[in-house]
Structure formats: C-alpha cells, structure tokens
Scaffold this active site. Structure first.
Site, short mmCIF file in Angstrom:
data_model
loop_
_atom_site.label_atom_id
_atom_site.label_comp_id
_atom_site.label_asym_id
_atom_site.label_seq_id
_atom_site.Cartn_x
_atom_site.Cartn_y
_atom_site.Cartn_z
N SER A 64 1.76 6.79 2.56
CA SER A 64 2.53 7.81 3.29
C SER A 64 3.64 8.40 2.44
O SER A 64 4.20 7.73 1.58
CB SER A 64 3.18 7.20 4.53
OG SER A 64 2.21 6.86 5.47
N SER A 116 5.51 -1.02 3.95
CA SER A 116 5.98 -2.31 4.45
C SER A 116 5.84 -3.36 3.36
O SER A 116 4.87 -3.37 2.61
CB SER A 116 5.28 -2.73 5.73
OG SER A 116 3.95 -2.35 5.71
N GLU A 150 -8.20 -1.13 7.23
CA GLU A 150 -6.97 -1.27 8.02
C GLU A 150 -7.33 -1.51 9.47
O GLU A 150 -6.76 -2.36 10.15
CB GLU A 150 -6.12 -0.01 7.89
CG GLU A 150 -4.84 -0.08 8.73
CD GLU A 150 -3.91 1.09 8.48
OE1 GLU A 150 -4.40 2.20 8.24
OE2 GLU A 150 -2.69 0.88 8.54
N GLN A 180 0.85 -1.18 0.00
CA GLN A 180 0.00 0.00 0.00
C GLN A 180 0.90 1.24 0.00
O GLN A 180 1.73 1.38 0.91
CB GLN A 180 -0.85 -0.08 1.27
CG GLN A 180 -1.82 1.00 1.49
CD GLN A 180 -1.65 1.60 2.87
OE1 GLN A 180 -1.23 2.72 2.99
NE2 GLN A 180 -1.97 0.86 3.91
#
Lengths: 369, 417
Positions: B138, B170, B253, B135
């Site tokens: 950020s 991540s 999430e 994903q």
C-alpha cells in the site's frame, strides 16, 4: 472431515432439477397462482413416480430409504422452482410425525400411500392471530372426538390426512397430536400471501381422531427441529433462484449506456445477497449432516439453518425486485413469485423471531471468549 | 458428508495434542485468552520474545509451517492436518500473529518466484521465526487502487535504486526482510509497469515511522525509501510482471486470514449471560435474543464456510474469490456487536479503563479497532466488487484510466503541486 454432498447425492439433485425445469416452470406455478388449480397435480405425481416422496422413508413403508441428506437436496430444488405442491406438509411434517410417533399399524396404512402420492398430508396447529403457545390451544379432544377450528392450515384444502394439535379433555398438562382424515373435517379456502400454496381454515366438529402422541408440545418441537432443516433448504433454493434471476437481469439490462450490473450500487446489493445466501448455504449443509446423523447438535444447527435461510430468502427475494426496478413490481415478471414464497415459508413453520429465540435457547451455556 | 476424524486424522490429532501439552508456553494461557482486536496479551512477558520462542520450539520439533515442503522448514502436511494443528494449538496460535504476513503471504510468493538458492537461504528461517518478514504494497496514493502505486525502481548496473513511500506496513519495525512492489515503467498502462522484489529491511535508506492510529495504538508503519539499492537477483518474477506476482501474494492473504477473523460473538454471548437488563440476565430479553441469533448465524456460517474451503482444498480444489466474504461479514459484525454491547451497559459503557469497567473497556477496544477491519486487506467496497465481478460474473465498473499510460492518468490538483 468431508464437508460436501457425495457425487451420487449431487446426481440425484441434478435429476430433480431437470424434472422440475421441464415440468414445473413459471407457467405451471402461475396456473396455481391464478386459481386454475389447487396445486400442480402432474408435478406432485411426477415427484412421487420418481420415488422422491419416500426419499427418507424406509423401504418397509414404501420409501426408497435414501436418506435425509438426499431429502435436503430435493427440498432445495422444490424451493428453487417455487413448486406448488403439498410436499413440505406431506413429507417433512406428516410422514415425519408418523415415522416418529405412529404405531406400526398407522405407519403401514399411511406411509406407503404418502410415498405414492395417493395421500397428501397437512399439519394443523394455528388457531389464533398470535404466535403459537401450548396454553392457548382451544381445540379439544374428548374420547376420540375432536372439536375446534384451525385458522391457517397449509395445504389444508387438499390434504387427505391431518396431524392436529389439540388439548385432551382428560386434563393433560400438554396438548397432544392426533390423526384425523379429511372426510371428518370441513375446509374453507383462505388466501395467503403465497397464492401458489393451498391454504385453508379447517373445522373439526366431533371429528373422529386417533392419538398420535400425548406429549404433543414437545413432540411438535422435535418435529420442528427436523422439519426446520428441510424448510431451510427450500428457502435456500428460493434465495438462490431469486439471486440468479437478479444477476441475469443486471447483466442484460442496460441503462445510461451500460449494463446496470456494472454500477456499484447494484453490484454491491447483489454481493450482499450472495453473502446472505452463502451463509445460509453453509449453515444448511451443516444442519443436513446433523439431521441425517441424529446429532445432539440438531436443535441448534437446525435453528441456525432456519434463521439464516429465512434471512437469505427474504433478502434475495426483496432485492431481486429492487434490481428489476419497475418491471419487478409487475404481475407479469416472476419476481413476486419468489417474494411471495419467501415470505410464506418464513411464517409457515413458526416465524423468524420464534426461531431466533429457539436458537438462543439452544446455545451451549458458557462460550469462553 | 462426515464431520468426524478419519483414523489417520485422529492419530495425527493425538500426536499434535501430545506435542502441545508438553511444549506450549502454558504460563501465557491466561493472558492469551484475553487477546484480540489487534493486541496479543502476554502479561509481563515480552510478546515478541515469547512469540519467537514458541515458533522456534515448533520448528525444532517439525511443527512450523506444516504445509510447506520439508526442505524449506515445513512438514509437507495436508490442508486437513493443518486445520487439526490450528484446532489443537488453540490459544497459542495467537502468538503467531507476528508471522502471519511473512509465512502466509511472503513465503508463497518466494516459493513461486525466488531462485532455489534464495528459497533455501530464507524460507527455513522464516518458518522458525528467526527472521520476520513484512509486505510493502500500500501507498498513500495506491490503496484500493493498488496498481496506482508510485514507488520507483530504476535499474543501475546489477542493482535497482528505489525511491518512494509505502504505508500501512504491519510489523515493519520487527521485520528483517520484506517483499516490495515498485513501478519500473511509468510510460505503460499502470498494471504493466510494475516489478516485485524482496529486500533487507536494514538496507541503507530505509526509514520506518510508526503510524499513530485513531484508536491510539501503533500496529502499522510508514516506510520511506531513499536511494535504497536492491540487487537484481532479488527480483521476484520478470520486469513488468509485478502485478501478476502480487496476485499470488494477495490470493494467499485470503487464505492466511480467511478462516481466522474474530467476529466478537463469543464476547457478546459471554456478556449477555452475566449482564443484568431490566432485572434479569440480558440474554432473556427478546430483543437481545434476536440480535444474538442474527450474529450467531453469521459466526457459524463463516466457520462452516472455512471448513468447506478446507474440505475442498483437501480434494485438490483451489479456494476461490468467494472467500472474500469472511472479512466483509466479520468486520461489520464486530462493529455492530461492540455498539450493542456498550448500549446494554448504559452510560458506564463509555468508560475505557478496565480497572473500573472491564466489560465496557473490552467492547470500547473492539469499537475503536473495528473500523480498521473494514479497510485493511481490502475495503468492504473492494470486497463487494470482487464478489460481484469474480463470483457473480457482473461487468466491471467503467475505469477512467483503462489502458492509459501511467504517467498520463489524471490525479487530483493537490497531488500535482
């Protein structure tokens, strides 16, 4: 799995809420606070007339036999309204003790009268300025005569029936629990932090006593396991009401040209109050199930609910004052009513550190990571 | 209120148990038991290989992504069945951490916004673990203020050209695909100029650089985009609707990680039962009991919160923003527990070598990882804002950039140079 109260149970809670909204507002609470009455008699009688005293008492003894899940929801509403009535003492402690250890005759005499509100009860344990220990109990019972003084008895000044912790002179290794009627005792009113709750020093001088159970100390622990859940629901209600009061004020009070709830310093404090309340709520719900089902998990679940609800009610009551600023410290604003009740309930059935120790002592031995 | 299985639930549980008994990689159990705090331990076995293998086995037997529709590789299971599955999968669920973002966040976004052809092409392979997703949200300039992101997407024929940088991604190094939020129009207010895509992580111009974290590990990456081209049919939602699409991802999430955050309680409880304090097991000390009780109350409360959420879901209710509290409570708790556990071990608590001081090493790993828990996926402060505004109904804070075109929003001097 179904982790919620049923629609019927929620309906009952709503009915209790409406009754208390109408009959137990802050003016009624304050009439007891100001010493105009020892307790709110009309509220007490109204609750009895709705059949709520006997929520968990079988019909044979004059109750409705609805159950403990229902009683938990009643307790939550009483806590939210800071109800100045001897409900906890009479219902969670004395009626419960009679149900657990009373003889058939004792049950038939007392439980119907507790259900109608004709009789009010009180539990008399504390004698000294320290936490309660079985070896320190100095009140004694010789034959059927009870002697000694209990220093702090919640609802002691208005009770008709006492459950008393005393040491039998026969040389029993544990104190026992006795039943004593009000005509056998001398009561002297004492002030506690919560002036909306009757509190008394009770003296027994050769009072006529009936044995309830000889294994008094372990009986008391069992009573606490059960009553702890109900006290926790009162504390939860108190926390929720204090939080709601704080949120409402943060929305309507303006400073620096904006609602104070828009400032993160205030908002984050309220968020933390919510989190503590929600943790208490979920722990209380689980404990309610454990109580209603006599689960082996009850001692741990009850202590968990009690600790969480003590923390939540103390935090919400404290920071409700902080959100209100100076006005929160006035006699006129209701903030101190929640603060007083929260801090009274936190000590009434054994203090936080005692419940923390109970909780840890009931944890299953090895929890693998 | 009832905590026992219904007959159907009990039957389902038995079915799951049989499958797990027969097919789970039992040889990994002792290593997985020691996992936690950002690491999945598989001993001498390669974690990525083992994780993919277990996921494939589950998929082949119809036990992957239980709640998805069957045509996309799921089982069409109920929320309650999914919970029973997680309880019975137990330790082996720790092998799924690689897939959580793809299956828990990217997939629901794809289901809501991708074309039918794309759903059929991508979702089954995401379920089986054959393809891993990440994903890309950020940015160095848009963390808590996610809508302040700057990665540009510009239309060029049937394609979009992407330039910019993402951070804290991540699993990017293992990922085959990713969902990417970009700015397509800097002339409108910041929330209005965003558009979402998915892309092949092997596309030319994508560069992945691991971040060396404060605890010495590298779970996260920076991802750079240098004229990366994405076909328009890989756009998710309308142009300018990216913010709304991202809400779908972020709502999921909360559900993906909501009930499963470690708190550190089992670890501290195990420690105080064996560790000596003042000549007796530490658990007998009143100060220790007090701390322990406080943490148990939180751990138990979070567990019951999660069960209540599942119970509500199974009655058709949607989980609300109140579930933001899970990570808020767990992150702080883990940090406190680690500090206290080390305190009990005296100066030896400072050691990080498990060969010499296993207990100290374990809690030092927790101590060093815990600051990230309080930041990733929404900082403590953002979570308190969510609780304050969306649960309690408090007014928003004043926003200096409200309604302002994105390219007129003030930035720091450093940014301008």
């Amino acid at each position: 799995m179904d982790f919620d109260f049923s629609d019927e149970q929620k309906l009952l809670a709503d009915q209790v809420k409406r009754f208390l909204d109408e009959n137990c507002d802050s003016r009624v609470v304050r009439s007891v606070l100001e010493g105009e009455a020892d307790f709110a008699e009309a509220v007490w009688q109204g609750l009895a007339d709705l059949g709520l005293h006997g929520t968990a008492i079988p019909e044979t003894y004059g109750g409705t036999g609805a159950g403990y899940l229902e009683l938990c929801l009643v307790a939550q509403q009483l806590g939210a309204h800071i109800a100045p009535v001897p409900f906890a003492s009479s219902v969670y402690l004395v009626a419960e003790a009679l149900l657990l250890w009373g003889s058939e005759a004792q049950k038939l005499i007392w439980l119907p009268k507790l259900c109608t509100g004709e009789v009010k009860g009180a539990l008399a344990t504390t004698e000294s300025l320290t936490q309660l220990r079985p070896q320190d109990v100095a009140t004694t019972c010789s034959g059927d005569r009870l002697n000694g003084t209990k220093l702090v008895v919640s609802d002691g000044g208005i009770a008709d029936l006492f459950v008393v912790l005393a040491q039998p002179e026969s040389g029993s290794p544990t104190p026992a629990l006795y039943l004593v009627t009000a005509d056998q005792v001398q009561v002297q009113a004492v002030d506690s932090v919560d002036l909306t709750r009757n509190t008394a020093r009770v003296t027994f001088a050769g009072a006529s006593a009936q044995l309830l159970t000889g294994e008094g100390w372990s009986a008391l622990q069992k009573l606490y396991d059960r009553a702890g859940v109900l006290f926790a629901f009162e504390q939860l209600g108190c926390a929720q009401a204090a939080l709601a009061m704080a949120v409402a004020y943060a929305q309507e009070r303006f400073a620096f040209g904006r609602a104070i709830g828009s400032f993160q310093a205030i908002k984050h404090m309220l968020a933390d109050m919510y989190v503590a309340m929600k943790l208490a709520e979920s722990n209380c719900y689980y404990a309610a199930w454990a109580l209603a089902n006599n689960s082996a998990d009850l001692p741990l679940a009850g202590a968990t609910a009690r600790v969480a609800a003590t923390q939540a009610s103390q935090l919400c009551a404290r920071d409700n004052i902080q959100v209100h600023g100076g006005m929160g410290f006035t006699w006129e604003f209701d903030c101190h009513l929640y603060y007083r009740r929260a801090n009274y309930l936190a000590l009434e059935l054994g203090s936080l550190s005692e419940w923390e120790a109970r909780l840890v002592d009931h944890l299953p031995l090895q929890q693998s990571a | 209120m009832d905590f026992s299985d219904t007959p159907e639930e009990a039957g389902f549980r038995a079915e799951v148990r049989t499958f797990v008994d027969e097919h789970a990689p039992h040889y990994l159990a002792p290593f997985l038991a020691k996992s936690g705090f950002g690491n999945t331990h598989t001993g001498d076995y390669d974690t990525l290989t083992e994780a993919k293998k277990w996921q494939k086995t589950k998929a082949e037997h119809g036990w992957a992504c239980l709640m998805w529709p069957t045509q996309y590789g799921g089982r069409g299971a109920s929320p309650m069945q999914n919970v029973i599955w997680s309880q019975e999968e137990g330790l082996y669920g720790r092998l799924s951490s690689l897939f959580i973002i793809g299956q828990g966040m990217c997939a629901p976004t794809m289901m809501a916004y991708a074309s039918e052809a794309h759903k059929q092409r991508y979702l089954p392979k995401l379920a089986s673990g054959e393809e891993v997703w990440c994903q890309l949200f950020s940015e160095p300039h848009g963390g808590s203020d996610l809508a302040g992101l700057r990665t540009r997407a510009q239309k060029s024929g049937d394609e979009w050209v992407i330039n910019g940088q993402k951070i804290w991604t991540s699993g990017a190094q293992h990922s085959d695909f990713g969902i990417l939020i970009t700015r397509t129009d800097p002339d409108v207010a910041k929330h209005k100029g965003l558009t979402m895509f998915f892309l092949d992580m092997k596309s030319p111009g994508v560069k992945i650089v691991p971040i060396r974290q404060a605890n010495g590990n590298s779970e996260f990456n920076e991802v750079y985009f240098d004229n990366v081209r994405i076909p328009d049919h890989q756009r998710l939602g309308e142009v300018g609707e990216g913010w709304r699409v991202s809400i779908t991802t972020l709502m999921n999430e909360r559900m993906a990680i909501g009930g499963s955050i470690p708190t550190g309680f089992p670890e501290i409880y195990e420690l105080v039962q064996t560790l000596s304090l003042d000549g007796a097991p530490a658990v007998e000390n009143p100060a220790v009991k007090s701390r322990l009780a406080g943490w148990y109350v939180k751990a138990a409360g979070l567990g019951h919160n999660a069960s209540r959420m599942i119970s509500a879901l199974s009655k058709g209710e949607m989980p609300g923003p109140e579930n933001s509290m899970g990570k808020l409570v767990a992150g702080n708790m883990m940090q406190d527990i680690a500090k206290f556990a080390l305190d009990l071990q005296g100066q030896a608590g400072s050691l990080v070598d498990p060969e010499i001081a296993e207990g100290a090493a374990r809690f030092q790993a927790m101590l060093l990882r815990s600051p990230a828990v309080r930041i990733e996926g929404g900082t403590d402060q953002i979570l308190r804002n969510i609780i304050g505004e969306r649960v309690l109904g408090l007014p928003e804070d004043l926003r200096a950039d409200k309604g302002m075109p994105f390219n007129k929003i003030p930035t720091s001097q450093q940014d301008k140079s």
